[in-house]
Design a protein around this motif. Structure first.
Motif, mmCIF file in Angstrom:
data_model
loop_
_atom_site.group_PDB
_atom_site.id
_atom_site.type_symbol
_atom_site.label_atom_id
_atom_site.label_comp_id
_atom_site.label_asym_id
_atom_site.label_seq_id
_atom_site.Cartn_x
_atom_site.Cartn_y
_atom_site.Cartn_z
ATOM 1 N N LYS A 195 0.864 -1.181 0.000
ATOM 2 C CA LYS A 195 0.000 0.000 0.000
ATOM 3 C C LYS A 195 0.904 1.235 0.000
ATOM 4 O O LYS A 195 1.817 1.329 0.826
ATOM 5 N N PHE A 196 0.612 2.183 -0.889
ATOM 6 C CA PHE A 196 1.491 3.341 -1.022
ATOM 7 C C PHE A 196 1.531 4.152 0.273
ATOM 8 O O PHE A 196 2.590 4.626 0.687
ATOM 9 N N SER A 197 0.359 4.316 0.902
ATOM 10 C CA SER A 197 0.310 5.172 2.102
ATOM 11 C C SER A 197 1.236 4.638 3.198
ATOM 12 O O SER A 197 1.890 5.416 3.896
ATOM 13 N N SER A 198 1.303 3.298 3.336
ATOM 14 C CA SER A 198 2.178 2.718 4.366
ATOM 15 C C SER A 198 3.634 3.047 4.061
ATOM 16 O O SER A 198 4.388 3.449 4.959
ATOM 17 N N TRP A 199 4.005 2.870 2.805
ATOM 18 C CA TRP A 199 5.388 3.150 2.401
ATOM 19 C C TRP A 199 5.693 4.633 2.574
ATOM 20 O O TRP A 199 6.749 5.011 3.093
ATOM 21 N N PHE A 200 4.733 5.485 2.165
ATOM 22 C CA PHE A 200 4.923 6.924 2.252
ATOM 23 C C PHE A 200 5.147 7.358 3.706
ATOM 24 O O PHE A 200 6.097 8.088 4.015
ATOM 25 N N PHE A 201 4.266 6.891 4.600
ATOM 26 C CA PHE A 201 4.389 7.304 6.009
ATOM 27 C C PHE A 201 5.670 6.747 6.636
ATOM 28 O O PHE A 201 6.231 7.367 7.536
ATOM 29 N N GLN A 202 6.107 5.590 6.163
ATOM 30 C CA GLN A 202 7.353 5.024 6.676
ATOM 31 C C GLN A 202 8.532 5.952 6.317
ATOM 32 O O GLN A 202 9.364 6.267 7.182
ATOM 33 N N VAL A 203 8.566 6.399 5.069
ATOM 34 C CA VAL A 203 9.640 7.304 4.630
ATOM 35 C C VAL A 203 9.553 8.628 5.402
ATOM 36 O O VAL A 203 10.554 9.135 5.919
ATOM 37 N N LEU A 204 8.345 9.163 5.490
ATOM 38 C CA LEU A 204 8.136 10.455 6.168
ATOM 39 C C LEU A 204 8.532 10.367 7.647
ATOM 40 O O LEU A 204 9.164 11.276 8.192
ATOM 41 N N ARG A 205 8.165 9.260 8.264
ATOM 42 C CA ARG A 205 8.487 9.084 9.681
ATOM 43 C C ARG A 205 10.006 9.006 9.865
ATOM 44 O O ARG A 205 10.554 9.578 10.807
ATOM 45 N N ASN A 206 10.682 8.310 8.952
ATOM 46 C CA ASN A 206 12.141 8.211 9.043
ATOM 47 C C ASN A 206 12.787 9.593 8.949
ATOM 48 O O ASN A 206 13.726 9.895 9.684
ATOM 49 N N VAL A 207 12.274 10.424 8.045
ATOM 50 C CA VAL A 207 12.805 11.789 7.900
ATOM 51 C C VAL A 207 12.612 12.544 9.224
ATOM 52 O O VAL A 207 13.529 13.212 9.722
ATOM 53 N N THR A 208 11.421 12.428 9.794
ATOM 54 C CA THR A 208 11.111 13.151 11.035
ATOM 55 C C THR A 208 11.963 12.634 12.199
ATOM 56 O O THR A 208 12.514 13.423 12.972
ATOM 57 N N ILE A 209 12.077 11.313 12.294
ATOM 58 C CA ILE A 209 12.862 10.723 13.384
ATOM 59 C C ILE A 209 14.341 11.125 13.240
ATOM 60 O O ILE A 209 14.993 11.444 14.234
#
Lengths: 176, 202
Positions: B70-84
């Motif tokens: 699912k794109f949203s899962s992948w997207f939020f994973q990348v976004l979360r990594n940037v934030t973390i």
């Protein structure tokens, strides 16, 4: 305040109460669903209007830079390969000849010197060895060895006696 | 009638060089991205910067996206990594309860900015109170709450994004709801007003 507003507020209140009640009674699924309904009313933090344009422009700039970088890397690799191939084709006979000449020159001049120095050094060590052997043969006889051992024993005895005298003097001072 | 293309299709086209597809993808995820990062960092401008960085990283790594996911899962994973990554380098100071309360008001204020006065009047203060209460919940619970209740992701999807077992996500959600309930009831929400006894027969 119109009737729709009042109805919405009542609905919110009911959803809040339903959630808190489900939470208190430990009904996980019901609490999950009820809070989901409540959160539908919580506004999301919105980006500025230029956000999308900015993101697209940033990505496309990166894309252009990336493409230039890749093109540059390919060009550099191609230039290197072509240059190396041209060198191999056109300059290798000349380079090969020069290399062989250089090796011949260096080996012709250095190897005899190395051999000569090695021989001289070897001779030196052999001569020193001979001299040492002659001196040792001249000095080491039973009588001389006995004399050397005797002198050494005498020295040890003298050193021991001096040590005793010095100790006795320190003891005498202490008793006074 | 134009059929809406899926996220995976847009991602594939964007990877092939379609600017329109990428623009559509950004438009779809701009609000969830800024909302998610803002709930974590409590700063709208910083949240937008991090979201921009997230979108750029998504674009740079589109070739690693598996369309089966699912794109949203992948997207939020990348976004979360940037934030973390950002939070790791620039450690945010530990906030006191009062400061957290202030942050809560700040988030509520941000929430208010994004809605019209009519909408706010209709919603009343409950939505703002929930938004403010959310900012007081522990960060690891907060991101789970946002992904679950604001982005509508399932527990396994959240587990995939956070790299946690599904059971842990369930526990986090349970505890987060408890904390939210405590905060809101502590502020007087959910208390049923006492019925007037006058006129009642005993």
């Amino acid at each position: 305040m119109n009737s729709d507003t009042i109805r919405d507020r009542n609905m919110e209140r009911k959803q809040l109460d339903a959630w808190l009640k489900a939470e208190q009674s430990g009904e996980d699924d019901a609490a999950d669903a009820a809070l989901g309904h409540l959160f539908a009313e919580v506004p999301k933090v919105q980006p500025r209007s230029v956000f999308v344009e900015q993101a697209v422009v940033t990505a496309w700039r990166w894309r252009a830079r990336h493409r230039w970088l890749i093109a540059g890397a390919w060009t550099a690799a191609a230039v290197l390969v072509v240059g190396a191939a041209a060198t191999a084709v056109f300059a290798s006979p000349l380079l090969g000849r020069s290399l062989v000449k250089a090796i011949a020159f260096l080996s012709g001049h250095t190897v005899p010197w190395l051999i000569a120095y090695g021989s001289v050094a070897l001779h030196g060590w052999l001569t020193l060895g001979h001299v040492g052997a002659v001196i040792a043969a001249a000095l080491i006889t039973p009588g001389r060895v006995a004399a050397v051992v005797g002198v050494e024993l005498l020295g040890i005895a003298a050193f021991y006696a001096l040590h005793r005298i010095a100790s006795a003097e320190r003891l005498g001072d202490a008793q006074v | 009638m134009a059929v809406q293309r899926s996220d995976a299709e847009l991602a594939r086209d964007a990877r092939s060089g379609s600017e329109a597809a990428y623009r559509e993808l950004v438009a779809r995820y701009a609000t969830p991205a800024v909302n998610f990062t803002c709930r974590l960092v409590h700063d709208r401008a910083l949240a937008e910067d991090l979201a921009q960085e997230g979108f750029l990283r998504v674009y740079q790594r589109l070739h690693t996206y598996d369309p089966e996911r699912k794109f949203s899962s992948w997207f939020f994973q990348v976004l979360r990594n940037v934030t973390i990554d950002y939070l790791r380098v620039n450690r945010l100071p530990t906030a006191s309860l009062d400061a957290l309360q202030e942050e809560g008001h700040h988030i509520a204020a941000v929430d208010r900015e994004s809605a019209s006065p009519e909408e706010l009047a209709e919603r009343g203060e409950l939505a703002s109170a929930i938004g403010a209460a959310l900012s007081r919940v522990r960060p690891e619970y907060r991101e789970v709450v946002v992904l679950r209740y604001q982005e509508g992701l399932t527990q396994p999807e959240i587990a995939e994004i956070l790299g946690l077992p599904s059971g842990t996500v369930k526990t986090y959600l349970h505890r987060a709801r408890k904390e939210l309930a405590e905060i809101l009831t502590g502020q007087g929400w959910g208390r049923v007003p006492a019925e007037p006894t006058a006129g009642k027969t005993v």
